[in-house]
Design a protein around this motif. Structure first.
Motif, short mmCIF file in Angstrom:
data_model
loop_
_atom_site.label_atom_id
_atom_site.label_comp_id
_atom_site.label_asym_id
_atom_site.label_seq_id
_atom_site.Cartn_x
_atom_site.Cartn_y
_atom_site.Cartn_z
N TYR A 295 68.34 64.43 15.78
CA TYR A 295 69.11 65.61 15.35
C TYR A 295 69.37 66.49 16.58
CZ TYR A 295 67.49 64.15 10.73
OH TYR A 295 67.23 63.43 9.60
N PRO A 296 70.31 66.11 17.43
CA PRO A 296 70.50 66.85 18.68
C PRO A 296 71.02 68.27 18.49
CG PRO A 296 72.25 65.23 18.36
CD PRO A 296 71.26 64.98 17.28
N MET A 297 71.51 68.59 17.31
CA MET A 297 72.05 69.94 17.10
C MET A 297 71.05 70.87 16.43
SD MET A 297 75.96 68.94 16.09
CE MET A 297 75.43 67.80 14.83
N ASN A 298 69.80 70.47 16.35
CA ASN A 298 68.77 71.37 15.83
C ASN A 298 68.57 72.54 16.77
OD1 ASN A 298 68.24 69.94 13.54
ND2 ASN A 298 66.23 69.20 14.16
N CYS A 299 68.08 73.64 16.23
CA CYS A 299 67.76 74.79 17.07
C CYS A 299 66.57 74.44 17.97
CB CYS A 299 67.45 76.01 16.21
SG CYS A 299 65.96 75.86 15.22
N ASN A 300 66.42 75.19 19.04
CA ASN A 300 65.32 74.95 19.97
C ASN A 300 63.98 75.23 19.29
OD1 ASN A 300 63.37 75.58 22.26
ND2 ASN A 300 65.17 74.92 23.39
N PRO A 301 62.95 74.41 19.59
CA PRO A 301 61.64 74.64 18.95
C PRO A 301 61.04 76.01 19.25
CG PRO A 301 61.72 72.47 19.99
CD PRO A 301 62.96 73.19 20.41
N ARG A 302 61.52 76.69 20.28
CA ARG A 302 60.93 78.01 20.55
C ARG A 302 61.22 78.99 19.41
NH1 ARG A 302 65.76 78.81 23.82
NH2 ARG A 302 64.88 77.47 25.43
N TYR A 303 62.27 78.71 18.63
CA TYR A 303 62.62 79.58 17.51
C TYR A 303 61.97 79.15 16.20
CZ TYR A 303 66.38 80.95 20.71
OH TYR A 303 67.09 81.37 21.80
N LEU A 304 61.88 77.85 15.97
CA LEU A 304 61.39 77.34 14.69
C LEU A 304 60.64 76.04 14.93
CD1 LEU A 304 61.30 77.21 11.57
CD2 LEU A 304 63.56 76.14 11.62
N ARG A 305 59.39 76.00 14.49
CA ARG A 305 58.59 74.78 14.58
C ARG A 305 57.93 74.52 13.24
NH1 ARG A 305 55.37 75.19 20.33
NH2 ARG A 305 54.23 73.42 19.44
N LEU A 306 58.02 73.27 12.80
CA LEU A 306 57.36 72.86 11.57
C LEU A 306 56.02 72.23 11.90
CD1 LEU A 306 60.36 71.27 9.65
CD2 LEU A 306 59.52 73.60 9.51
N THR A 307 55.09 72.30 10.95
CA THR A 307 53.77 71.71 11.22
C THR A 307 53.85 70.19 11.33
OG1 THR A 307 53.34 71.72 8.84
CG2 THR A 307 52.52 73.59 10.12
N THR A 308 54.87 69.60 10.77
CA THR A 308 55.15 68.18 11.01
C THR A 308 56.67 68.01 10.99
OG1 THR A 308 54.87 65.90 10.21
CG2 THR A 308 54.84 67.65 8.56
N GLY A 309 57.17 67.15 11.86
CA GLY A 309 58.61 66.99 12.00
C GLY A 309 59.25 66.15 10.92
N ALA A 310 58.63 66.06 9.77
CA ALA A 310 59.17 65.32 8.62
C ALA A 310 58.67 66.00 7.36
CB ALA A 310 58.74 63.85 8.66
N LEU A 311 59.28 65.66 6.26
CA LEU A 311 58.90 66.25 4.98
C LEU A 311 58.48 65.14 4.04
CD1 LEU A 311 58.98 69.28 4.46
CD2 LEU A 311 60.96 68.91 3.01
N PRO A 312 57.36 65.28 3.34
CA PRO A 312 56.96 64.23 2.38
C PRO A 312 57.95 64.15 1.24
CG PRO A 312 55.56 66.18 2.16
CD PRO A 312 56.41 66.40 3.37
N SER A 313 58.19 62.95 0.78
CA SER A 313 59.22 62.74 -0.23
C SER A 313 58.72 63.01 -1.65
CB SER A 313 59.72 61.29 -0.16
OG SER A 313 58.66 60.39 -0.45
N SER A 314 57.43 63.18 -1.82
CA SER A 314 56.91 63.36 -3.18
C SER A 314 55.72 64.30 -3.15
CB SER A 314 56.50 62.02 -3.79
OG SER A 314 55.44 61.45 -3.03
N GLN A 315 55.41 64.85 -4.30
CA GLN A 315 54.24 65.72 -4.41
C GLN A 315 52.96 64.95 -4.19
OE1 GLN A 315 54.73 67.48 -8.30
NE2 GLN A 315 55.96 69.19 -7.51
N SER A 316 52.94 63.70 -4.61
CA SER A 316 51.72 62.90 -4.41
C SER A 316 51.47 62.66 -2.93
CB SER A 316 51.84 61.57 -5.16
OG SER A 316 52.94 60.81 -4.67
N LEU A 317 52.55 62.43 -2.17
CA LEU A 317 52.37 62.24 -0.72
C LEU A 317 51.96 63.56 -0.06
CD1 LEU A 317 52.60 60.35 1.71
CD2 LEU A 317 55.01 60.97 1.88
#
Length: 1021
Positions: A295-317
């Motif tokens: 995703y080359p058009m994402n904002c720079n991590p200095r502004y926004l960082r997630l605890t993991t660079g992906a999102l689980p697809s389900s509540q169980s995961l």
């Protein structure tokens, strides 16, 4: 693009039965295939093909084999990257294809039948990798010739025969030095170790059976999965396969776990870790860039960082991800020199955004119907494009003016907001100073330093010529100052009735700085001498606070409080507390860290409502109740600065620099912030300094580049159906120039179905930032011990779940495994538990200092927080003694050392830097030349009485350059120098030794012991 991409090709449905390739049924099944022209391998126990429904101890973790399919055992996903296992020799005859998951084929070779795989992606054949011409090739050998001279290391293979060589020790994370492999990441071949061919991703890649792609993750380069992509980057599963040996081809091989071997202390049965092998963040915080290619058009991590660079697809995961799931936002983070955030003005039209979810136009929206409509990437609604914003689409479906539209190509952009985004006319920058002038404030020299600093900054205050300024002082009474421009000297107005506060001359107490500049200068010049003979011990802080609120209520702005004495008169008076040792360790302990009087929280709510932000500067050698005063900053997006036992001769420089930065840094006024995401995901809790105006709207009366905010998210839906999730942070604020603006940061992340992907893309910095805020908040309702235990248990649960991913495939006895992305998490967790905010009990840290440290942690950006938790330790005496110094020599001394006493040489000079202070540690037998050149005549005296100033010699000038360079890396705080000599107790103990987080100190664990505790809990919980 977005959640829909009508232009992408249609791919065949993925088989669900197995993510592994199947080979045609072999004539003879052996666990190791021989190469043509080689001697037959030594005898091994054969593995007969199992019936389709039967299971074996070695294949139970794999998918079921369909009837008629040849028998093989799938390889564990993380096996070939195990740093504890040596890599194999360079292949002599094989078609190697880089991949992350490998299978073992039982057949010695494959018949030249037509392959039965999915069609090549994008309609292009994938390149086959040719073997060296000297060797005749075959479809794929399943093993290499045995090398009996190398020790046998089993890696999930069948148990060796009794005569097999005993495996060597596992678990070291130091790579072997000999026998380099052709591809980093491949395990070196051992006798008895199985080498498995990689899965093939195309029908044009040799004579292989069909390879159904794994459904577990749309974002896993080691599985060749397809990912729906943003408009610029090609989808990961559709990109042309790189040649072997290239960086991107090897990237998929470096994603397996790291491990440490548990050893036994010689002569005992005690288990230990080798301290030299423990991972340490000696390079500081490294911003994640693992999504930059996707995703080359994402904002720079200095502004926004997630605890993991992906999102689980389900509540169980998500329930199996025991670490925090959320984000850390620093909306106004400083850009590197020369890099500016682009500003976009849609005038005369309004800002383009989705009419349903209100997402602002960004690089991930899709334009359709010849450019007349755009599809929102967050909620997928089809919106009309305003006529003023219309542009035609080219043959590829992109707007022809794409290069002139930064909002469509960059993840961070600033929109000029039209009038409908204003509740009132944009406010001017307002600074109101409330200064304690009691006897303790006068004696400390604080008033003089504050007056000088404010005066020196008047020309640089943002917002000229609109800037407004005002002053009030207080002891047992409140003093206002009329600074009307027609006066030549300010007029003091005293209010002594503390029960019925009123504001005399309300229109002349807050004045335009450019119009009343001469009066303001005259006041600041006279302020230090105005109260020099004051002997008043009292502090009417509460009534003074109400008076300041009344003065500022019309405009809002920034209130800077300089407090030196515990409030003792009128509303909001506080009592001395915290000296009762019996409270510590009980359920009442946390009450000491809460505001004693609800007056302060009520005032903070009123301040926030009227757009007033409060910064608290506290100075005292006695208790001043930071727990109560800090509440004013907590709910108004403010900041707490604490200077214990302030003396202007010692601490004046620190106060000057930090007050100056507070005044002149660019500030966003009367701001609100919201973070949006697609349906199915919701942010649930927010952590930092702000007032939550609604369920997801943060009220920030004033915000700047030094403040960060953390938030946790949860999945509202059982299953997410999209392959990409989008987040957008929007900060609506008034710039100092009077323009209303919207700062927008947009980020896209993949949605994954595999827990291993969450770990692989984890961001330690963001996790530690959320951990820290959660721990600080826990100390406000529970004991310190409970907060420390919660940190450890979260880490244990996260590593336990990760270990379960590999427990079946790998022999993990006496080994601690962890993902490479989280290799520093354990150390940062230990450092957090040993930080000033959480460590020990009553006797370890004064109550005010503990509360001030907690308020600081709640606002720090990630990079600054990690440096505070694990500071720099560098040696400088060798650099100072060099005859001549090159420019590169200054870089070489920045090599950080582990924070342990073993790093300190009694002949050396070291600098300890946590971003807030410098500690210079002089070894016992340091060269007398160094001490004399740096300290002058004080070199033999007690260092607590010595001061570090620049002397007229080369060595002193070099040290000052080093200190200045370290300070320039981050100017948010000014590091004062504290000097300590080895053996100088108790100063050495509380200044330095207690902060060497890897050492055992008192009842606290050292790093190796902490790792051992976590390892045992992971294996036995």
């Amino acid at each position: 693009m977005g959640t829909e991409n009508p232009g992408r090709p249609t791919f065949p449905a993925r088989p669900v039965s197995s993510p592994f390739a199947a080979a045609p049924a072999p004539q003879t099944v052996t666990p190791f295939a021989s190469m043509p022209g080689s001697d037959p391998p030594p005898p091994f126990r054969p593995t007969p093909p199992a019936p389709p429904q039967a299971s074996s101890p070695f294949s139970s973790f794999g998918p079921p084999v369909r009837p008629g399919a040849p028998s093989f055992r799938p390889a564990p996903p993380g096996r070939f990257n195990d740093p504890s296992v040596p890599p194999p020799p360079p292949p002599q005859s094989s078609n190697f294809l880089p991949a992350g998951n490998f299978q073992q084929f039982s057949a010695p070779q494959f018949p030249p039948a037509q392959p039965r795989g999915p069609p090549p992606m994008m309609g292009q054949p994938q390149p086959s990798f040719q073997p060296p011409p000297a060797v005749q090739t075959q479809s794929f050998p399943a093993s290499f010739p045995p090398q009996p001279q190398m020790p046998h290391v089993p890696m999930g293979s069948p148990p060796p025969p009794p005569s097999a060589t005993t495996p060597g020790p596992l678990g070291t994370n130091v790579p072997p030095t000999a026998y380099q492999p052709s591809f980093p990441g491949y395990a070196r071949m051992q006798p008895g170790a199985e080498i498995q061919p990689p899965p093939m991703h195309s029908a044009n890649q040799g004579n292989y059976g069909p390879v159904p792609p794994a459904q577990s993750s749309p974002f896993a380069p080691n599985q060749g999965g397809y990912v729906q992509q943003p408009p610029v980057a090609a989808p990961l599963g559709m990109q042309h396969m790189p040649p072997p040996g290239s960086a991107s081809s090897i990237q998929g091989l470096t994603e397996d776990f790291s491990s440490l071997a548990v050893q036994t202390r010689p002569g005992t049965i005690d288990q230990v870790f080798d301290a030299k092998e423990l991972p340490r963040p000696l390079d500081g915080d490294v911003e994640p860039n693992n999504l930059a290619e996707m995703y080359p058009m994402n904002c720079n991590p200095r502004y926004l960082r997630l605890t993991t660079g992906a999102l689980p697809s389900s509540q169980s995961l998500a329930s199996r991800w025991h670490l925090p799931l959320g984000a850390v936002v620093c909306p106004l983070a400083e850009s590197p020199d020369g890099e500016e955030v682009p500003t976009v003005n849609f005038a005369p039209a309004s800002v383009v955004r989705c009419r349903r979810c209100r997402t602002y136009v960004n690089p991930y929206v899709t334009f359709t119907e010849a450019g007349r409509k755009f599809r929102c990437n967050v909620c997928t609604l089809l919106n009309d494009v305003p006529s003023e914003y219309y542009a035609q689409l080219d043959a590829t479906g992109r707007r022809v003016d794409l290069n002139q539209r930064p909002e469509l190509t960059q993840g961070t952009v600033e929109f000029v907001a039209p009038t409908e985004y204003m509740v009132r006319p944009p406010m001017p920058p307002v600074y109101f100073f409330l200064i304690d002038v009691s006897i303790s404030a006068v004696k400390s020299g604080m008033i003089e330093v504050v007056a000088e600093t404010i005066k020196s900054c008047l020309d640089e205050l943002p917002g000229f010529p609109r800037t407004q300024i005002g002053f009030a002082t207080f002891d047992s009474t409140i003093h206002f100052y009329n600074m009307k421009s027609s006066l030549t000297q300010p007029q003091m107005l005293v209010v002594s009735d503390l029960d019925d506060i009123f504001v005399p001359l309300p229109d002349d107490l807050l004045v335009n700085l450019s119009e009343s500049r001469s009066v303001v200068d005259a006041f600041l010049d006279s302020l230090p001498t105005m109260f020099q003979d004051n002997v008043n011990l009292e502090s009417a802080f509460g009534p003074a606070l109400k008076a300041a609120f009344m003065v500022m209520s019309q405009l809002g702005g920034k209130l800077l409080i300089f407090q030196n004495t515990l409030p003792s008169l009128g509303i909001g008076r506080l009592r001395l507390r915290g000296d009762d040792t019996r409270v510590y360790g009980t359920d009442k302990e946390h009450g000491l860290r809460l505001p004693e009087d609800p007056f302060y929280k009520q005032m903070a709510a009123e301040f926030s409502k009227l757009q007033i932000s409060v910064n608290v500067y506290a100075f005292s050698d006695k208790y001043t109740d930071i727990a109560s005063l800090g509440t004013l900053a907590k709910y108004t997006a403010g900041q707490v600065y604490y200077y214990p036992a302030f003396q202007s001769a010692i601490h004046g420089e620190k106060l000057r620099h930090e007050l100056r930065r507070d005044l002149i840094r660019e500030t966003a006024w009367e701001a609100v912030m919201r973070i949006r995401c697609a349906k199915g995901v919701r942010f649930t809790t927010y952590h930092g300094n702000f007032m939550l105006r609604s369920t997801d709207l943060l009220a920030l009366p004033a915000v700047d580049c030094d403040k960060a905010f953390a938030m946790q998210l949860s999945l509202e839906e059982t299953l997410l159906t999209t392959q990409t999730m989008y987040f957008q942070v929007a900060l609506l604020y008034t710039a100092s120039c009077g323009e209303r603006r919207i700062r927008v940061h947009t980020m896209a992340v993949p949605v994954v179905t595999d827990l291993a992907d969450l770990y692989r893309l984890a961001d330690t910095g963001a996790i530690v930032s959320l951990f820290s805020r959660l721990a600080i908040e826990k100390t406000l309702s529970q004991k310190l011990e409970d907060a420390r235990s919660a940190v450890q248990q979260k880490i244990v649960k996260g590593l336990k779940e990760y270990r379960n991913l590999y427990a079946v495939q790998h022999r993990l006895a006496n080994r601690m495994i962890y993902p490479e992305s989280l290799k520093f998490l354990m150390l940062y967790g230990l450092a957090l538990c040993k930080s000033m905010a959480l460590r020990g009990g009553f006797g370890d840290v004064p109550l005010d200092e503990r509360c001030a440290a907690g308020h600081t942690i709640m606002t720090l950006p990630i990079k600054r927080l990690l440096k505070l938790l694990y500071p720099s330790l560098i040696r400088v005496d060798e650099y100072l003694l060099k005859a001549s110094v090159q420019a590169d020599d200054l870089k070489s001394i920045e090599r950080r050392l582990p924070l342990t006493g073993e790093s300190l040489d009694y002949r050396g000079l070291y600098i300890y830097d946590d971003g807030f202070r410098f500690i210079l540690w002089f070894g016992k037998v340091i060269s007398p030349d160094i001490a004399k050149n740096l300290l002058g005549a004080d070199f033999a005296a007690e260092l607590s009485k010595a001061t570090l100033i620049e002397h007229n010699n080369e060595m002193s000038r070099r040290l000052m350059k080093v200190l200045e360079k370290l300070r320039n890396t981050d100017r948010a705080y000014y590091q004062l120098c504290h000097l300590v000599r080895q053996g100088e107790q108790p100063k050495e103990g509380f200044l330095l030794l207690a902060n060497l987080v890897e050492d055992q100190m008192g009842g606290n664990s050292g790093y190796a012991d902490w790792m051992l505790q976590i390892s045992r809990q992971v294996q036995h919980t």
